[in-house]
Design an enzyme around this catalytic site. Structure first.
Site, short mmCIF file in Angstrom:
data_model
loop_
_atom_site.label_atom_id
_atom_site.label_comp_id
_atom_site.label_asym_id
_atom_site.label_seq_id
_atom_site.Cartn_x
_atom_site.Cartn_y
_atom_site.Cartn_z
N ASP A 298 0.86 -1.18 0.00
CA ASP A 298 0.00 0.00 0.00
C ASP A 298 0.90 1.23 0.00
O ASP A 298 2.12 1.13 0.17
CB ASP A 298 -0.90 0.00 1.25
CG ASP A 298 -2.02 1.04 1.21
OD1 ASP A 298 -2.30 1.57 0.12
OD2 ASP A 298 -2.59 1.32 2.27
N HIS A 299 0.30 2.37 -0.21
CA HIS A 299 0.97 3.66 0.00
C HIS A 299 0.47 4.25 1.32
O HIS A 299 -0.74 4.36 1.53
CB HIS A 299 0.65 4.64 -1.13
CG HIS A 299 1.27 4.27 -2.43
ND1 HIS A 299 0.60 4.39 -3.64
CD2 HIS A 299 2.50 3.78 -2.74
CE1 HIS A 299 1.40 4.00 -4.62
NE2 HIS A 299 2.54 3.62 -4.10
N PHE A 472 -5.16 4.36 0.41
CA PHE A 472 -6.18 3.48 -0.18
C PHE A 472 -5.69 2.87 -1.49
O PHE A 472 -6.41 2.85 -2.48
CB PHE A 472 -7.51 4.22 -0.38
CG PHE A 472 -8.07 4.81 0.88
CD1 PHE A 472 -8.72 4.00 1.81
CD2 PHE A 472 -7.96 6.16 1.16
CE1 PHE A 472 -9.24 4.54 2.98
CE2 PHE A 472 -8.47 6.70 2.33
CZ PHE A 472 -9.12 5.88 3.25
N HIS A 473 -4.46 2.34 -1.49
CA HIS A 473 -3.88 1.75 -2.69
C HIS A 473 -3.39 0.32 -2.44
O HIS A 473 -2.25 -0.01 -2.77
CB HIS A 473 -2.71 2.60 -3.19
CG HIS A 473 -3.08 3.98 -3.60
ND1 HIS A 473 -2.16 5.00 -3.70
CD2 HIS A 473 -4.27 4.52 -3.96
CE1 HIS A 473 -2.76 6.11 -4.09
NE2 HIS A 473 -4.05 5.84 -4.25
N PRO A 474 -4.21 -0.58 -1.89
CA PRO A 474 -3.73 -1.95 -1.67
C PRO A 474 -3.55 -2.70 -2.98
O PRO A 474 -4.31 -2.52 -3.93
CB PRO A 474 -4.84 -2.57 -0.81
CG PRO A 474 -6.07 -1.82 -1.20
CD PRO A 474 -5.62 -0.41 -1.46
#
Length: 562
Positions: A298-299, A472-474
């Site tokens: 993630d980020h 919110f970048h899984p």
């Protein structure tokens, strides 16, 4: 019921596949979506400026939570994912960022993934896109996804923030998705010319949903994939509140597009994954693949917030008495403050010479507020969202039961490597230097968060532990490749099985340098041709920037940042 293809998940990739596969009128497709429709009358998902609202409830958001994150003071952290036609493109921040060319070239260095290089993928980015300022070697002009480019004069803070980055010695770029990502410049966004969110439901499904060969089922929660031996032959799901399962057969393939959290869950419930985990829940083993649910990435990001000395921020838009006018301008004219996500300026930089391509991303926002709309600063302000791009930390997604409605155990292991801490310390200090450049002198007042008293490594680390949030970048939980922890091959086919592919952000071997939606759509476009047996689009010949040892920035700053 029988179909040629069953697609699980109507998100950023699933809607691409549903649209492309049904271009052949002789191909039948069933599209299953656990959420509901993308209600076009609901401003919460359709108005770009309302992007925080879908994250505040559960109509459009799965609202997952992590397990206690051990390096983040054991916080349980948000993991929002989209629920409804459009998936996460229905609730995301609408930033259209493709990542860096070297991200994809890095994927392509893995044996068997050679055709995932940037120049192989660029034609599919272009195919998906209609950019409002016209097509060129990097951008499309007639694709399903509307992309709007920031225009000068929208808000003086955008231009001042870009100029401050340049004054700090970093490059200027006129297109973060073009020849050179590295630097500061205007950000593209997935917004239509009429000021509406350009989700894949709007861009893709709107042209496909009337086709007789496409069947769409909403509120259809996939329980598991049905196998005959090692071949996927169908899907079983629950509709609405029913406890009686519904089944359909797939004559050709099952295409799993449920995203980086749900796709590994569904595989595990279906008997594909780590044998020990499946045995815990008495799930019959169909095929052992230890990488299912692993490699989660993630980020992570944080906000640096500043008082704005000039009354040019969006603070007045947060006052209820101004919102009816903003809403009317958007509803009837598709214009005004409501028609933008307000992430219209940003940048990518290398924090140290050791990085071959940018490792830090900036989003600038002309208001001081949390991403989910909470904790708004009650005065004129602005903020930088800043975070590292390719953390070495890895986590996992694992089922907690066989029940399809049970959320899984999610652990990102955020900040588990020393590199993470160094990057975030660098990011805070660099951001402060940028904020004190002449271009922002007339605007920036005091530092609201983290505050000037936060200076030492220990103080910065504690701020990150307590305040950093997911972007919110899984991704990465069904990794593409051919090593022992990979789940799918270079065409998305699940290793050791037949008739089953995964096509979504979970197949990314390594997270990209930027927001994920554009690349997830590209993956859908590229895989659609593979599934149909079509020749790949001709490889691009466009040039792209490689730093190749160039200095991180042109000069060092001497201004006092305190």
């Amino acid at each position: 019921m029988q179909f040629d293809y069953i697609i699980i998940g109507a998100g950023s990739a699933g809607n691409v596949l549903a649209t492309r596969l049904t271009e052949d009128p002789n191909t039948t497709v069933l599209l299953l979506e656990a959420g509901g429709p993308d209600y076009r009358f609901d401003f919460r998902t359709q108005m770009p400026a309302a992007l925080a609202f879908p994250l505040q409830g559960k109509r459009y958001n799965w609202a997952y939570e992590t397990e206690p994150e051990p390096f983040m003071n054991n916080r349980r952290m948000e993991c929002g994912r989209g629920k409804g036609l459009g998936g996460s493109s229905l609730i995301n921040g609408m930033c259209y960022i493709r990542g860096n060319a070297l991200d994809l070239d890095n994927w392509a260095q893995e044996p068997g993934l050679e055709n995932w290089s940037y120049l192989d993928c660029l034609p599919y980015y272009r195919k998906a896109e209609t950019r409002d300022v016209g097509e060129n070697d990097y951008h499309g002009g007639d694709g399903p996804v509307s992309v709007t480019t920031s225009k000068p004069g929208v808000n003086p803070l955008f231009e001042a923030m870009i100029e401050a980055g340049v004054q700090a010695g970093y490059p200027r770029t006129d297109d973060l998705n073009g020849y050179q990502q590295e630097g500061f410049g205007p950000m593209d966004r997935t917004v239509t010319p009429h000021g509406r969110r350009a989700s894949t439901a709007r861009g893709y499904l709107d042209q496909a949903k009337s086709r007789s060969n496409l069947t769409i089922r909403t509120h259809a929660m996939t329980d598991h994939i049905i196998f005959d031996g090692k071949r996927a032959v169908g899907v079983e799901w629950l509709e609405g509140d029913s406890t009686i399962p519904t089944r359909a057969a797939a004559n050709k393939e099952v295409l799993l597009c449920a995203g980086a959290i749900a796709s590994p869950q569904i595989l595990q419930r279906s008997g594909v994954g780590n044998a020990g985990l499946l045995a815990e829940f008495d799930i019959p083993l169909v095929h052992e693949l230890p990488g299912v649910g692993e490699n989660l990435q993630d980020h992570l990001e944080m906000y640096l917030q500043y008082e704005c000395k000039e009354p040019v921020s969006l603070y007045p838009a947060l006052q209820w008495w101004n919102q009816p006018k903003i809403g009317a301008e958007w509803l009837f004219g598709g214009t005004g403050i409501g028609a933008s996500n307000h992430f219209e300026a940003g940048g990518f930089i290398r924090s140290r010479e050791e990085f071959a391509w940018p490792n830090i991303q900036y989003h600038f926002l002309p208001v001081a507020i949390n991403y989910n709309g909470s904790n708004a600063v009650k005065e004129h302000g602005f903020q930088c969202h800043v975070g590292s791009m390719r953390s070495p930390s890895r986590g996992h997604v694992r089922i907690k039961s066989r029940a399809p409605h049970q959320h899984p155990a999610i652990l990102f292991n955020y900040m588990s490597h020393e590199q993470d801490w160094q990057e975030f310390r660098d990011a805070i200090r660099i951001t402060r230097e940028i904020m004190h450049q002449p271009a922002l002198d007339q605007y920036h007042g005091r530092e609201i968060s983290p505050g000037v008293e936060c200076q030492t490594d220990e103080q910065l680390d504690e701020f990150v532990r307590n305040h950093a949030e997911t972007a919110f970048h899984p991704c990465g939980t069904c990794k593409m490749g051919y090593d022992e922890m990979s789940v799918v091959d270079g065409e998305g086919r699940v290793h050791g099985l037949e008739g089953l592919r995964v096509v979504d952000a979970s197949i990314m071997p390594q997270i990209i340098t930027g927001n994920l939606n554009a690349t997830t759509i590209m993956i859908g476009e590229k895989m659609a041709d593979m599934i149909r047996g079509k020749d790949a689009l001709p490889r691009s010949t466009a040039g792209y920037y490689v730093a190749n040892g160039m200095p991180v920035r042109a000069k060092k700053m001497s201004r006092d940042v305190n």
